[in-house]
Enzyme design. Sequence first.
Site, mmCIF file in Angstrom:
data_model
loop_
_atom_site.group_PDB
_atom_site.id
_atom_site.type_symbol
_atom_site.label_atom_id
_atom_site.label_comp_id
_atom_site.label_asym_id
_atom_site.label_seq_id
_atom_site.Cartn_x
_atom_site.Cartn_y
_atom_site.Cartn_z
ATOM 1 N N ASP A 75 4.964 1.429 -5.365
ATOM 2 C CA ASP A 75 4.442 2.161 -4.205
ATOM 3 C C ASP A 75 3.970 1.225 -3.097
ATOM 4 O O ASP A 75 4.115 1.528 -1.912
ATOM 5 C CB ASP A 75 3.296 3.075 -4.636
ATOM 6 C CG ASP A 75 3.782 4.301 -5.405
ATOM 7 O OD1 ASP A 75 4.957 4.678 -5.222
ATOM 8 O OD2 ASP A 75 3.003 4.870 -6.176
ATOM 9 N N SER A 80 -9.326 9.561 -4.948
ATOM 10 C CA SER A 80 -10.289 8.914 -5.841
ATOM 11 C C SER A 80 -11.711 8.985 -5.293
ATOM 12 O O SER A 80 -12.680 8.931 -6.055
ATOM 13 C CB SER A 80 -9.896 7.449 -6.057
ATOM 14 O OG SER A 80 -8.618 7.342 -6.646
ATOM 15 N N ASN A 90 -2.155 -3.056 1.665
ATOM 16 C CA ASN A 90 -1.469 -4.347 1.804
ATOM 17 C C ASN A 90 -1.426 -4.863 3.239
ATOM 18 O O ASN A 90 -0.577 -5.690 3.582
ATOM 19 C CB ASN A 90 -0.050 -4.281 1.221
ATOM 20 C CG ASN A 90 0.809 -3.206 1.847
ATOM 21 O OD1 ASN A 90 0.528 -2.735 2.948
ATOM 22 N ND2 ASN A 90 1.863 -2.802 1.150
#
Length: 302
Positions: A79, A199, A252
């Site tokens: 991913d 989350s 990232n």
Amino acid sequence: MVRKAGLIVNDGKELAVQTAISVQKKLEKSNYEVVRVSSSGGMVGFANPDQHVRPLGYSNCVPEGFDSSMEFAIVLGGDGTVLSAARQTAPAKIPILTINTGHLGFLAEAYLSNLEEAIDKLIIGKWDIEERKSLIISVMRNEQRRWESLCLNEMALHREPLTSMCHFEISIGRHAPVDISADGVILSTPTGSTAYSLSAGGPVITPDCPVVQLTPIAPHSLASRALVFNDSEPVTVFPATPERLVMVVDGNAGCYVWPEDRVLIRKSKHSVKFIRLEDHEFFQVLRNKLGWGLPHVGKPNK
């Protein structure tokens, strides 16, 4: 007639590299010119987070040779590789076929087990496109744009390390500013609603909803909850903390954000074009990959 295809590979993973070799050979046998690049080209800023400037903006992530003549690009990795590849292809309007060689593969269309079938469908044109909305994240100081990136999932802003409370003033369109005290904040797309935001307690949003959501990370008030609003409204985040913060985009990309900076989040005109080889019902994807809505196999006896 020679056709043109792209190949975006996570060069840090041996499995992805070996798979790329076989995929490239198959495409070339089908009379494709293949332009192969590393997914690292879509990672912006982490090598030196103090170095903000991307002089040519987010479109500078598009690799050489990735242009309107390219029919599609194949992405090999997990991913994280897909999120990086989105920055490399969306500004050039190139559709991507995502093949998972990583772990979860929530954004994957195909896997190594059905790789041959997937490539065959791709070559004969037996596929559709699903467009996913993206955001543009800009770090501004006065009127100078110091850093910029395309965002498919989310932007997270917090301290380094994530151990203490931050204060933010957040302006959303013409609405009254929102003050939040929390460990950090997340601004996410519908695609990103199943990632970090989930989350942190944010809701799952179906990909076709034209919205953005704001999710506090560990808020220090019962009144601070996730907020969903129209994606046509620009968002500005003003850090009200004297220390520098860390901004992470899609896990990232990122840079430092200083007290004199502000973060501007706005809807991008470039969608990410995902190649679909078959119909995907979103709730079924949630069930298969995140275990959402599964029945209770065993229930306690009364």
